[in-house]
Design a protein around this motif. Structure first.
Motif, PDB file in Angstrom:
ATOM      1  N   LYS A 183      -3.402  -3.854  18.218  1.00 40.38           N
ATOM      2  CA  LYS A 183      -4.477  -3.357  17.820  1.00 40.38           C
ATOM      3  C   LYS A 183      -4.677  -2.732  16.553  1.00 40.38           C
ATOM      4  O   LYS A 183      -3.604  -2.497  15.576  1.00 40.38           O
ATOM      5  CB  LYS A 183      -4.908  -2.152  18.829  1.00 40.38           C
ATOM      6  CG  LYS A 183      -3.461  -1.235  19.251  1.00 40.38           C
ATOM      7  CD  LYS A 183      -3.755   0.442  19.584  1.00 40.38           C
ATOM      8  CE  LYS A 183      -2.528   0.626  20.352  1.00 40.38           C
ATOM      9  NZ  LYS A 183      -1.627   1.188  19.360  1.00 40.38           N
ATOM     10  N   VAL A 222       3.914  -8.233  24.365  1.00 40.08           N
ATOM     11  CA  VAL A 222       4.030  -7.512  24.317  1.00 40.08           C
ATOM     12  C   VAL A 222       4.521  -6.181  24.176  1.00 40.08           C
ATOM     13  O   VAL A 222       4.371  -4.509  24.467  1.00 40.08           O
ATOM     14  CB  VAL A 222       3.400  -6.968  25.809  1.00 40.08           C
ATOM     15  CG1 VAL A 222       1.769  -7.458  25.967  1.00 40.08           C
ATOM     16  CG2 VAL A 222       4.216  -6.920  26.772  1.00 40.08           C
ATOM     17  N   GLY A 223       5.905  -6.572  23.677  1.00 39.30           N
ATOM     18  CA  GLY A 223       7.248  -5.910  23.258  1.00 39.30           C
ATOM     19  C   GLY A 223       8.225  -5.258  24.201  1.00 39.30           C
ATOM     20  O   GLY A 223       8.735  -4.722  23.837  1.00 39.30           O
ATOM     21  N   GLY A 272      12.505  -8.911  25.158  1.00 45.15           N
ATOM     22  CA  GLY A 272      13.392  -8.781  23.526  1.00 45.15           C
ATOM     23  C   GLY A 272      13.175  -6.958  22.974  1.00 45.15           C
ATOM     24  O   GLY A 272      12.359  -6.731  23.571  1.00 45.15           O
ATOM     25  N   LYS A 273      13.615  -7.247  21.523  1.00 42.04           N
ATOM     26  CA  LYS A 273      14.263  -6.301  20.851  1.00 42.04           C
ATOM     27  C   LYS A 273      13.496  -5.580  19.242  1.00 42.04           C
ATOM     28  O   LYS A 273      12.718  -6.560  18.943  1.00 42.04           O
ATOM     29  CB  LYS A 273      15.479  -6.513  20.530  1.00 42.04           C
ATOM     30  CG  LYS A 273      15.632  -4.892  19.867  1.00 42.04           C
ATOM     31  CD  LYS A 273      17.516  -5.071  19.067  1.00 42.04           C
ATOM     32  CE  LYS A 273      17.447  -3.779  17.953  1.00 42.04           C
ATOM     33  NZ  LYS A 273      18.876  -4.086  18.370  1.00 42.04           N
ATOM     34  N   ARG A 274      12.597  -4.252  19.475  1.00 39.87           N
ATOM     35  CA  ARG A 274      11.234  -4.636  19.137  1.00 39.87           C
ATOM     36  C   ARG A 274      12.243  -3.319  17.711  1.00 39.87           C
ATOM     37  O   ARG A 274      12.452  -2.343  18.632  1.00 39.87           O
ATOM     38  CB  ARG A 274       9.813  -4.025  19.177  1.00 39.87           C
ATOM     39  CG  ARG A 274       9.235  -5.098  19.455  1.00 39.87           C
ATOM     40  CD  ARG A 274       8.056  -4.690  20.052  1.00 39.87           C
ATOM     41  NE  ARG A 274       7.330  -6.009  20.034  1.00 39.87           N
ATOM     42  CZ  ARG A 274       5.853  -5.968  20.142  1.00 39.87           C
ATOM     43  NH1 ARG A 274       5.632  -4.617  20.637  1.00 39.87           N
ATOM     44  NH2 ARG A 274       5.301  -6.946  20.178  1.00 39.87           N
ATOM     45  N   THR A 275      12.253  -3.058  16.482  1.00 44.04           N
ATOM     46  CA  THR A 275      12.382  -1.800  16.284  1.00 44.04           C
ATOM     47  C   THR A 275      11.406  -1.275  15.247  1.00 44.04           C
ATOM     48  O   THR A 275      10.626  -2.706  14.564  1.00 44.04           O
ATOM     49  CB  THR A 275      13.600  -2.329  14.791  1.00 44.04           C
ATOM     50  OG1 THR A 275      13.351  -3.568  14.553  1.00 44.04           O
ATOM     51  CG2 THR A 275      14.876  -2.579  15.960  1.00 44.04           C
ATOM     52  N   GLY A 276      11.993  -0.491  14.476  1.00 46.46           N
ATOM     53  CA  GLY A 276      10.430  -0.643  13.583  1.00 46.46           C
ATOM     54  C   GLY A 276       9.656   1.491  13.841  1.00 46.46           C
ATOM     55  O   GLY A 276      10.220   2.715  14.482  1.00 46.46           O
ATOM     56  N   TYR A 277       8.144   1.356  14.361  1.00 44.12           N
ATOM     57  CA  TYR A 277       7.767   1.994  14.394  1.00 44.12           C
ATOM     58  C   TYR A 277       7.225   2.025  15.411  1.00 44.12           C
ATOM     59  O   TYR A 277       6.315   1.171  16.153  1.00 44.12           O
ATOM     60  CB  TYR A 277       6.355   2.823  13.426  1.00 44.12           C
ATOM     61  CG  TYR A 277       6.992   3.644  12.514  1.00 44.12           C
ATOM     62  CD1 TYR A 277       7.531   4.466  11.867  1.00 44.12           C
ATOM     63  CD2 TYR A 277       7.709   2.043  10.978  1.00 44.12           C
ATOM     64  CE1 TYR A 277       7.628   5.230  11.029  1.00 44.12           C
ATOM     65  CE2 TYR A 277       8.295   2.789  10.160  1.00 44.12           C
ATOM     66  CZ  TYR A 277       8.144   4.036  10.236  1.00 44.12           C
ATOM     67  OH  TYR A 277       9.031   4.613   8.620  1.00 44.12           O
ATOM     68  N   TRP A 278       7.244   2.834  16.593  1.00 42.50           N
ATOM     69  CA  TRP A 278       5.850   2.557  18.470  1.00 42.50           C
ATOM     70  C   TRP A 278       4.645   3.104  17.811  1.00 42.50           C
ATOM     71  O   TRP A 278       3.706   2.417  18.956  1.00 42.50           O
ATOM     72  CB  TRP A 278       7.160   4.298  19.533  1.00 42.50           C
ATOM     73  CG  TRP A 278       6.345   5.260  18.770  1.00 42.50           C
ATOM     74  CD1 TRP A 278       6.814   6.359  18.144  1.00 42.50           C
ATOM     75  CD2 TRP A 278       5.208   6.248  19.170  1.00 42.50           C
ATOM     76  NE1 TRP A 278       7.296   7.306  17.797  1.00 42.50           N
ATOM     77  CE2 TRP A 278       5.488   7.235  18.535  1.00 42.50           C
ATOM     78  CE3 TRP A 278       4.490   5.795  19.981  1.00 42.50           C
ATOM     79  CZ2 TRP A 278       4.518   8.703  18.728  1.00 42.50           C
ATOM     80  CZ3 TRP A 278       3.454   6.791  19.820  1.00 42.50           C
ATOM     81  CH2 TRP A 278       3.356   8.247  19.429  1.00 42.50           C
ATOM     82  N   ASN A 279       3.562   3.294  17.172  1.00 38.82           N
ATOM     83  CA  ASN A 279       3.282   3.592  16.908  1.00 38.82           C
ATOM     84  C   ASN A 279       2.428   2.866  15.924  1.00 38.82           C
ATOM     85  O   ASN A 279       1.171   3.025  15.100  1.00 38.82           O
ATOM     86  CB  ASN A 279       2.358   5.317  17.308  1.00 38.82           C
ATOM     87  CG  ASN A 279       2.967   5.929  15.299  1.00 38.82           C
ATOM     88  OD1 ASN A 279       3.904   5.441  14.658  1.00 38.82           O
ATOM     89  ND2 ASN A 279       2.885   7.019  15.574  1.00 38.82           N
ATOM     90  N   LYS A 324       5.784  -2.685  12.804  1.00 35.20           N
ATOM     91  CA  LYS A 324       6.433  -3.039  14.405  1.00 35.20           C
ATOM     92  C   LYS A 324       7.461  -4.291  13.670  1.00 35.20           C
ATOM     93  O   LYS A 324       7.424  -5.075  12.857  1.00 35.20           O
ATOM     94  CB  LYS A 324       6.839  -3.162  15.926  1.00 35.20           C
ATOM     95  CG  LYS A 324       6.831  -2.153  16.523  1.00 35.20           C
ATOM     96  CD  LYS A 324       5.506  -2.525  17.675  1.00 35.20           C
ATOM     97  CE  LYS A 324       5.213  -1.347  18.718  1.00 35.20           C
ATOM     98  NZ  LYS A 324       4.199  -0.713  17.918  1.00 35.20           N
TER      99      LYS A 324
END
Lengths: 197, 308
Positions: A56, A151-152, A155-162, A165
């Protein structure tokens, strides 16, 4: 029973989603044609972009480059003048350090690596894709993981939840030739409470 | 716990309110003396200290500044104490994939570092429980001191437990001084300068998620995380309770909690429960989800799930 009924439209929705993403990519893919025009006919065709790269508005994603072994890429540095040998065999002169523990009864190198363009990966359809899109290759068998990864959730995502990423390719965590996650040393356990004095 | 220092004797000069209460109860202190004992920024009517939520923006600003000065004196480090408020339209939720967690405890120590937990005596906001796959989730037979050479152990699974940020939190109801409450974004917080250390909340919490500073927290000077929130990872004094805040200092600025970023297997998911497109909502829609001790009706916003 209720679950089975509920999951049916979900599956259908996912198919529709993928279809829409593929269509969207085909429309936008023409811009890339210029850069790939010089390449051989077996060049990359438009493929489905992961939903992960078109989330989005406002959200951004970035992915680090594929985790190549030191000095191994581009493969064409060595392979450019070599005639591809499509015969399935055990490699003895080079790459003998690679041990395949990934459905090795049924597969060997050229099932996933492009024979005509060594710097690309090869889908089951014969379509060649860059290493940076290796998830499409993995997703041929592990479609459920690909769906979750987009869609996350896998696996791993880092950064900002909003917001922005950083996500990882399958190969950042799983050695493609031996994908099972290797056990690691745990950090120290908590100290038990001291006995009463 | 290891050093049996008496909290009563080592309270820092900053613990004005507790000092005030003690003195007032013991000696029938005249109210006129109160300003000397309470922080100037927290005085309300009659010189009594004011609750954090009652402070005007100017008073809050002054309080944050005073805290920074106090922490500088205590630790020699330049702290930044923020007070970011809840983002509108956000209710935080957390997901943990039990089918992925390998029990490596990377999250535990990332949390300790991010949130300035005491190294000695040791405080861990996250406890990782090792359980046998054949027995399922069985807290009574879980093992928290496991230490094999490599994890995961064959036939075992791992369940990290920390604050569940319950929608129906028992801990906040028992606090006699309203030092702990739930924020609009669902984070259960403690005001460390308001807590009187009665530990009722620890008794009320069914998850063992609250921890008491039995002694002056021991953190090496060069290991302080100086980017802090007044309701979160700011240095805590002896004699108060502390807990997970979903890394309030990070998440209210959009970042993921430290444990999410530390997890090597990507088992930890975090996001906005009110956003239908968030990762956590996808988990709740598509995965088998459970909450710990559901029968207690605490209504956790921390969801365990199985991705496979």
């Amino acid at each position: 029973m209720g679950l089975a009924w509920r999951s049916l439209p979900l599956g259908a929705a996912c198919l529709i989603l993928l279809g829409a993403a593929a269509a969207g990519d085909e429309a936008g893919g023409s811009g890339q044609a210029g850069t790939s025009a010089a390449e051989p006919p077996a060049t990359e065709e438009p493929v489905a972009q992961p939903a992960a790269t078109e989330p989005k508005p406002g959200a951004e994603l970035e992915v680090p480059p594929p985790p190549f072994s030191e000095g191994i890429f581009p493969c064409s540095d060595c392979h450019a003048d070599m005639e591809p040998n499509p015969k399935r065999r055990v490699l003895t002169e080079e790459h003998e350090n690679i041990v395949l523990h990934h459905d090795e009864q049924h597969r060997w190198c050229l099932d996933c690596h492009g024979a005509t363009d060594r710097d690309k990966l090869r889908l089951a359809s014969g379509q060649l894709i860059p290493f940076s899109r290796s998830y499409l290759l993995c997703g041929q068998c592990h479609g459920d993981k690909l769906r979750d990864w987009r869609v996350g959730v896998h696996g791993k995502r880092t950064g900002y939840w909003n917001g922005k990423k950083r996500y990882l390719l399958c190969a950042h965590c799983h050695d493609p030739h031996q994908p099972a996650f290797k056990p690691i040393k745990p950090m120290p356990p908590p100290r038990p409470p001291a006995p009463p004095r | 716990m290891s050093s049996g220092e008496d909290p009563k004797q080592s309270r820092s000069a900053g613990m004005d309110r507790r000092a005030f209460l003690r003195a007032a109860a013991g000696a029938g202190l005249a109210l006129a003396a109160a300003p000397a004992l309470t922080g100037c920024d927290r005085q309300g009517r009659l010189g009594l200290p004011k609750h954090l939520k009652e402070l005007t923006p100017e008073e809050l600003e002054e309080l944050l500044h005073d805290l920074e000065v106090r922490f500088k004196a205590q630790t020699g480090r330049d702290f930044k104490v923020g007070a970011d408020t809840a983002l509108p339209g956000v209710m935080f939720g957390y997901g943990l994939d039990l089918s992925r967690c390998i029990g490596c405890r990377r999250c535990v120590y990332a949390c300790v570092q991010e949130n300035n937990q005491s190294r000695d005596p040791q405080i861990h906001w996250i406890t990782v429980l090792q359980m046998e796959q054949s027995k399922g989730i069985d807290l009574a037979r879980s093992e928290r001191y496991y230490d094999p050479d490599k994890v995961p152990l064959q036939d075992h699974f791992y369940m990290p437990v920390a604050c569940m940020h319950c929608a129906n939190a028992p801990c906040t109801k028992v606090c006699p001084v309203k030092a702990t409450w739930q924020e609009p974004d669902g984070i259960v917080v403690i005001d460390a300068d308001w807590c009187i250390g009665c530990r009722y909340c620890m008794a009320a919490c069914p998850y063992g998620a609250r921890h008491f500073n039995w002694a002056e927290p021991g953190v090496p000077a060069d290991e302080w995380n100086t980017d802090t929130h007044v309701l979160g990872n700011r240095p805590r004094p002896v004699g108060v309770v502390e807990k997970c805040t979903f890394c309030i200092q990070r998440t209210r600025r959009g970042r993921y909690p430290a444990c999410v970023e530390a997890c090597p297997v990507g088992a930890r998911k975090f996001g906005n429960l009110l956003d239908p497109d968030s990762e956590i909502r996808y988990v709740m829609r598509h995965k088998r989800v459970l909450v710990l001790k559901e029968e207690l009706n605490t209504q956790p916003r921390f969801f365990y799930f199985y991705a496979t």
